[in-house]
Design an enzyme around this catalytic site. Structure first.
Site, PDB file in Angstrom:
ATOM      1  CB  SER A 141      -0.890   0.007   1.250  1.00 58.01           C
ATOM      2  OG  SER A 141      -1.564   1.246   1.401  1.00 58.01           O
ATOM      3  CE1 TYR A 154      -4.312  -2.062   5.088  1.00 53.70           C
ATOM      4  CE2 TYR A 154      -3.556   0.133   4.468  1.00 53.70           C
ATOM      5  CZ  TYR A 154      -3.951  -1.145   4.114  1.00 53.70           C
ATOM      6  OH  TYR A 154      -3.978  -1.508   2.785  1.00 53.70           O
TER       7      TYR A 154
END
Length: 283
Positions: A141, A154
């Site tokens: 990501s 995250y």
């Protein structure tokens, strides 16, 4: 110099979290390119595989369990033969203020996003090294390079993934085993529902799938989506803190503000962050 293009046709490629979201789109693009595709997921893998073009099969997989992962890899090899490429895609995300994050959500993100990737690499890379070839593509990501407010854990898992892959890549240098990390911004999936894209356009799962196809055809270590994000982050990080902070705040969305007062993520998070139900959507 442009890298020589490698053919995907005929490769055996395993995709974790491949029953829905980005993983399913990756599997579809790879199957359309002629790969023999194995989808691994906690549920829906066989159904998803049956809807793909070409040659595909679905298998049960819990990326948080070593025996499940080992059984998955063995089943793929029994069905298709030697695995040429593993795509680590499974991932989950909780969004909100750091001090309101349930401990169960923290544990789940670490187990799926970080430990799941480590497990996949550890189980496949030595086998690939022994035969002198192979590739592991991990869907990380943009949060591996930045840390949006509201996505602290995250982002920590994605920073950890990139750090792990960076170290292992050096250990595998010269072995014939290639590692690649895809770093997309916000993608239009269940995982990202209700979040803000900031100054970057909302990506579609097909954008990530095309990047995976491309990085298998022309292997590189790190690919950001959109492409300009990586160089931009590197330039911004050269600035002194007093200049960097305001720029980052303009670039990186505040996800605490984005989800404040909203229940739009409740359904996804109640399912995805349960140890009994690992949804494969990934951003």
């Amino acid at each position: 110099m442009r890298l020589r293009k490698r053919a995907i046709d005929g490769l055996v490629i395993a995709v974790t979290g491949g029953a829905r979201g980005i993983g399913r789109e990756i599997a579809a693009h790879l199957a359309a390119a002629g790969a023999q595709v194995a989808i691994g997921d906690r549920d829906g893998a066989a159904e998803a595989a049956s809807e793909l073009p070409g040659t595909a099969a679905g298998f049960d997989l819990d990326v948080t369990d070593t025996e499940s992962f080992r059984t998955f890899l063995g089943a793929v090899e029994t069905r298709f033969g030697t695995i040429d490429v593993l795509v680590n895609n499974a991932g989950v995300m909780w969004v909100g203020p750091f001090d309101e994050e349930p401990e169960s959500a923290t544990d789940r993100m670490l187990a799926v996003n970080l430990h799941g990737v480590i497990r996949g690499v550890r189980l496949t890379a030595p086998v690939m090294r022994a035969r002198g070839r192979g590739q592991i593509v991990t869907i990380a990501s943009a949060a591996a390079r930045v840390a949006p407010p509201g996505e602290s854990t995250y982002a920590a898992t994605k920073h950890g993934v990139l750090g792990y892959l960076t170290g292992v890549r050096e250990e595998l240098r010269g072995s014939g085993v290639l590692l690649s990390a895809i770093l997309p911004g916000v993608v239009d999936t269940e995982l990202a529902v209700g979040t803000d894209t900031g100054t970057v356009r909302l990506l579609q799962p097909a954008d990530v799938a095309r990047a995976v196809v491309d990085v298998i055809e022309r292997p590189r270590f790190e690919v950001t989506l959109p492409g300009y994000v990586g160089p931009l982050i590197r330039v911004v990080n050269l600035l002194p803190q007093v200049l960097r902070d305001p720029l980052v705040r303009r670039m990186v969305p505040d996800q605490v503000a984005a989800v404040s007062g909203s229940s739009v993520r409740t359904s996804y998070e109640s399912q995805a962050l349960s140890a009994n139900h690992d949804r494969g959507a990934q951003s």
